[in-house]
Design a protein around this motif. Structure first.
Motif, PDB file in Angstrom:
ATOM      1  N   VAL A 137      39.988  51.556  37.497  1.00 37.58           N
ATOM      2  CA  VAL A 137      41.148  51.726  38.372  1.00 37.58           C
ATOM      3  C   VAL A 137      41.004  50.798  39.567  1.00 37.58           C
ATOM      4  N   VAL A 138      42.036  50.012  39.822  1.00 42.04           N
ATOM      5  CA  VAL A 138      42.079  49.138  40.998  1.00 42.04           C
ATOM      6  C   VAL A 138      42.963  49.841  42.020  1.00 42.04           C
ATOM      7  N   ARG A 139      42.369  50.374  43.029  1.00 40.40           N
ATOM      8  CA  ARG A 139      43.116  51.123  44.028  1.00 40.40           C
ATOM      9  C   ARG A 139      44.011  50.183  44.835  1.00 40.40           C
ATOM     10  N   GLY A 140      45.283  50.495  44.836  1.00 33.32           N
ATOM     11  CA  GLY A 140      46.233  49.683  45.594  1.00 33.32           C
ATOM     12  C   GLY A 140      46.531  48.335  44.979  1.00 33.32           C
ATOM     13  N   GLY A 141      46.075  48.122  43.742  1.00 31.22           N
ATOM     14  CA  GLY A 141      46.272  46.823  43.104  1.00 31.22           C
ATOM     15  C   GLY A 141      47.622  46.711  42.435  1.00 31.22           C
ATOM     16  N   PRO A 142      48.296  45.596  42.614  1.00 35.08           N
ATOM     17  CA  PRO A 142      49.564  45.371  41.910  1.00 35.08           C
ATOM     18  C   PRO A 142      49.288  44.956  40.468  1.00 35.08           C
ATOM     19  N   HIS A 143      50.333  44.747  39.688  1.00 37.83           N
ATOM     20  CA  HIS A 143      50.138  44.383  38.279  1.00 37.83           C
ATOM     21  C   HIS A 143      49.454  43.035  38.119  1.00 37.83           C
ATOM     22  N   HIS A 144      49.475  42.201  39.123  1.00 37.72           N
ATOM     23  CA  HIS A 144      48.841  40.878  39.034  1.00 37.72           C
ATOM     24  C   HIS A 144      47.525  40.872  39.826  1.00 37.72           C
ATOM     25  N   VAL A 145      46.642  41.829  39.497  1.00 39.03           N
ATOM     26  CA  VAL A 145      45.427  42.040  40.281  1.00 39.03           C
ATOM     27  C   VAL A 145      44.498  40.837  40.327  1.00 39.03           C
ATOM     28  N   LEU A 146      44.542  39.956  39.347  1.00 38.90           N
ATOM     29  CA  LEU A 146      43.667  38.780  39.400  1.00 38.90           C
ATOM     30  C   LEU A 146      44.159  37.735  40.393  1.00 38.90           C
ATOM     31  N   ASN A 147      45.356  37.914  40.909  1.00 35.90           N
ATOM     32  CA  ASN A 147      45.901  36.992  41.912  1.00 35.90           C
ATOM     33  C   ASN A 147      46.089  37.686  43.253  1.00 35.90           C
ATOM     34  N   ASP A 148      45.422  38.782  43.471  1.00 32.81           N
ATOM     35  CA  ASP A 148      45.610  39.554  44.686  1.00 32.81           C
ATOM     36  C   ASP A 148      44.276  39.680  45.418  1.00 32.81           C
ATOM     37  N   LEU A 149      44.275  40.463  46.494  1.00 34.25           N
ATOM     38  CA  LEU A 149      43.082  40.608  47.329  1.00 34.25           C
ATOM     39  C   LEU A 149      41.861  41.095  46.558  1.00 34.25           C
ATOM     40  N   GLN A 150      42.075  41.903  45.539  1.00 36.25           N
ATOM     41  CA  GLN A 150      40.960  42.473  44.784  1.00 36.25           C
ATOM     42  C   GLN A 150      40.486  41.576  43.637  1.00 36.25           C
ATOM     43  N   HIS A 151      40.935  40.335  43.587  1.00 34.42           N
ATOM     44  CA  HIS A 151      40.677  39.503  42.409  1.00 34.42           C
ATOM     45  C   HIS A 151      39.193  39.357  42.071  1.00 34.42           C
ATOM     46  N   ARG A 152      38.325  39.295  43.043  1.00 34.66           N
ATOM     47  CA  ARG A 152      36.893  39.130  42.738  1.00 34.66           C
ATOM     48  C   ARG A 152      36.319  40.383  42.097  1.00 34.66           C
ATOM     49  N   SER A 153      36.707  41.539  42.590  1.00 39.52           N
ATOM     50  CA  SER A 153      36.225  42.795  42.004  1.00 39.52           C
ATOM     51  C   SER A 153      36.748  42.972  40.586  1.00 39.52           C
ATOM     52  N   VAL A 154      38.005  42.625  40.377  1.00 41.18           N
ATOM     53  CA  VAL A 154      38.586  42.739  39.037  1.00 41.18           C
ATOM     54  C   VAL A 154      37.903  41.754  38.092  1.00 41.18           C
ATOM     55  N   ALA A 155      37.682  40.540  38.539  1.00 43.10           N
ATOM     56  CA  ALA A 155      36.994  39.546  37.712  1.00 43.10           C
ATOM     57  C   ALA A 155      35.580  40.027  37.371  1.00 43.10           C
ATOM     58  N   ALA A 156      34.894  40.641  38.326  1.00 40.08           N
ATOM     59  CA  ALA A 156      33.548  41.165  38.074  1.00 40.08           C
ATOM     60  C   ALA A 156      33.583  42.263  37.012  1.00 40.08           C
ATOM     61  N   GLU A 157      34.598  43.105  37.049  1.00 41.16           N
ATOM     62  CA  GLU A 157      34.734  44.161  36.040  1.00 41.16           C
ATOM     63  C   GLU A 157      34.959  43.549  34.657  1.00 41.16           C
ATOM     64  N   VAL A 158      35.776  42.521  34.581  1.00 48.24           N
ATOM     65  CA  VAL A 158      36.027  41.849  33.302  1.00 48.24           C
ATOM     66  C   VAL A 158      34.738  41.212  32.785  1.00 48.24           C
ATOM     67  N   VAL A 159      34.001  40.545  33.658  1.00 45.81           N
ATOM     68  CA  VAL A 159      32.735  39.910  33.251  1.00 45.81           C
ATOM     69  C   VAL A 159      31.733  40.972  32.791  1.00 45.81           C
ATOM     70  N   THR A 160      31.659  42.089  33.505  1.00 47.80           N
ATOM     71  CA  THR A 160      30.761  43.181  33.110  1.00 47.80           C
ATOM     72  C   THR A 160      31.101  43.680  31.712  1.00 47.80           C
ATOM     73  N   PHE A 161      32.406  43.818  31.442  1.00 44.52           N
ATOM     74  CA  PHE A 161      32.829  44.248  30.111  1.00 44.52           C
ATOM     75  C   PHE A 161      32.423  43.227  29.048  1.00 44.52           C
ATOM     76  N   LEU A 162      32.658  41.948  29.319  1.00 39.86           N
ATOM     77  CA  LEU A 162      32.316  40.910  28.340  1.00 39.86           C
ATOM     78  C   LEU A 162      30.817  40.861  28.092  1.00 39.86           C
ATOM     79  N   GLU A 163      30.010  41.070  29.137  1.00 36.24           N
ATOM     80  CA  GLU A 163      28.557  41.114  28.956  1.00 36.24           C
ATOM     81  C   GLU A 163      28.159  42.309  28.101  1.00 36.24           C
ATOM     82  N   ALA A 164      28.824  43.441  28.300  1.00 38.18           N
ATOM     83  CA  ALA A 164      28.516  44.642  27.522  1.00 38.18           C
ATOM     84  C   ALA A 164      28.871  44.454  26.051  1.00 38.18           C
ATOM     85  N   LEU A 165      29.877  43.624  25.761  1.00 36.12           N
ATOM     86  CA  LEU A 165      30.234  43.362  24.368  1.00 36.12           C
ATOM     87  C   LEU A 165      29.057  42.795  23.585  1.00 36.12           C
TER      88      LEU A 165
END
Length: 131
Positions: free
Chosen positions: A88-116
């Motif tokens: 869950v991205v708190r306060g995140g709009p639908h374009h979270v990778l282009n918003d203030l939280q983009h680094r945290s969202v990118a880190a979550e995506v990378v964590t998922f890809l590493e877990a794969l």
């Protein structure tokens, strides 16, 4: 997109591929295909924007309890699906990778890809946290 995976131009695909594409890619020695149980193959993303969704804070019929119902339903569904993760991205709009939280969202995506690479077992597991 399947051609780019075959050619090695891209390393990961996060959108749904057809069953035929997955079967074809699985035959390649240097490609690892991860599939999940549930409704088809693939990774699904759900975006709930509490401002603009039905009954959201910016709608003319705003009702926080009704808006939250979608999230609670999603929580129950995720608990019922095996090998599923809800981030869950708190306060995140639908374009979270282009918003203030983009680094945290990118880190979550990378964590998922590493877990794969490790049968969906994350490299880091938080045992306890006060925040």
């Amino acid at each position: 997109m399947p051609a780019a995976v075959r050619e090695g131009t891209i390393d990961a695909v996060y959108r749904t591929l057809t069953t035929a594409d997955l079967d074809d890619l699985a035959k390649q020695r240097d490609v690892k295909v991860h599939t999940g149980s549930g409704n088809g193959n693939g990774i699904r993303y759900v975006v709930l924007d509490f401002a603009t969704q039905p009954y959201g804070t910016k709608t003319k019929n705003a009702d926080p309890k009704k808006a939250l119902a979608d999230r609670e339903l999603l929580d129950r569904a995720v608990e019922a699906w095996p090998r599923t993760r809800l981030a869950v991205v708190r306060g995140g709009p639908h374009h979270v990778l282009n918003d203030l939280q983009h680094r945290s969202v990118a880190a979550e995506v990378v964590t998922f890809l590493e877990a794969l690479r490790n049968d969906l077992v994350p490299a880091i597991a938080v045992g306890a946290s006060a925040w």
